[in-house]
Design an enzyme around this catalytic site. Structure first.
Site, short mmCIF file in Angstrom:
data_model
loop_
_atom_site.label_atom_id
_atom_site.label_comp_id
_atom_site.label_asym_id
_atom_site.label_seq_id
_atom_site.Cartn_x
_atom_site.Cartn_y
_atom_site.Cartn_z
N ASP A 52 68.80 20.97 -104.75
CA ASP A 52 69.01 19.90 -105.72
C ASP A 52 69.82 20.34 -106.92
O ASP A 52 70.05 21.54 -107.14
CB ASP A 52 67.66 19.36 -106.20
N TYR A 110 61.55 31.09 -101.29
CA TYR A 110 61.93 30.55 -102.60
C TYR A 110 61.13 31.27 -103.68
O TYR A 110 60.01 31.74 -103.43
CB TYR A 110 61.62 29.06 -102.69
#
Length: 263
Positions: A52, A110
């Site tokens: 994003d 992540y």
């Protein structure tokens, strides 16, 4: 026609995410532009993870097809001379024509960073969330332990996401705090739903602030209801660290074993 793989690192602060959009610069758009200029043909990359706006990456993967005669391992050097300073190709190579970065078995990692101290540090303003209330790291880790394993993560997926299944496996989820007051939440799994990592972070943060008990995470998962989980943490603290391709690693191991047998 040959297929090439890129491992891409980027600072996502000045981009509208990975995927090409009409209303702003994206990582994918910059790769397409610079590759097309370099190779003198129209190039459209396929990315592994569509991060994003504001999310960073150290190990995202993209592939593209080209007729170029430039050796795969040399493309990274030539491309880095054209890309902006906040996008850097870490490696490049030629891969099998049928290799697709999104349709393979992968292990993704992540990391989310939170600056947890009384006052913010401007050096971290684009790369970590800031929380001035003390976080209970032990409680956050206890809550994280309930998330590890194969579960239905519908409660940790943004509403409206178009997916066939919300079942995912989290292999590890660790919460630590270093001497610089940076809380690191590192998660590894076989795939993640839309905003799943940031919602998990928001849920763990809620526990760390004392607004929920660690064991409540079990009920959140069972509910399969987004409204039961915590808020979606800001994008700036999130980085895609690594994508490992299981088939690729197995193939490399088999090739190495074959060489050893023949040697």
């Amino acid at each position: 026609m040959k297929r090439f793989k890129l491992v891409v690192a980027y600072d996502g602060s000045n981009y509208c995410g990975w995927q090409v959009q009409n209303n702003g610069k994206t990582i994918e758009g910059e790769l397409n532009r610079c590759l097309s200029e370099l190779l003198k043909e129209e190039i459209v990359v396929i990315g592994a993870s569509r991060t994003d706006s504001g999310v960073h990456g150290r190990g995202n993967v993209a592939v593209f097809d080209s007729e170029t005669r430039i050796p795969g391992e040399k493309i990274s050097y030539a491309l880095n001379q054209r890309l902006p300073d906040d996008i850097v190709i870490q490696s490049s190579c030629e891969v099998d024509k049928d290799f697709h970065p999104r349709y393979c078995n992968t292990i993704k990692t992540y990391e989310y960073k939170i600056l947890n101290r009384k006052f913010p540090d401007p050096m971290y303003r684009l790369y970590a969330d800031f929380i001035h209330y003390p976080l209970n790291i032990e409680a956050m880790q206890e809550a994280a332990n309930y998330i590890v394993g194969e579960h239905d993560f519908k409660s940790f997926c943004s509403a409206g996401a178009q997916v066939k299944s919300t079942i995912r496996t989290v292999y590890s989820l660790d919460v630590t705090k270093d001497q610089d007051d940076i809380v690191r939440i590192r998660i590894t799994g076989n795939g993640f739903l839309y905003n799943m990592v940031r919602i998990i972070v928001g849920t763990l943060t809620r526990v760390g602030l004392g607004n929920g008990k660690p064991e409540e995470v079990k009920d959140i998962m069972k509910a399969c209801d987004r409204s039961k989980a915590g808020p979606t943490a800001p994008a700036r603290g999130l980085s895609l660290i690594e994508i490992q391709y299981i088939e690729e690693e197995n193939k490399t191991s088999m090739n190495s074993a074959h060489i050893e047998e023949c040697g």
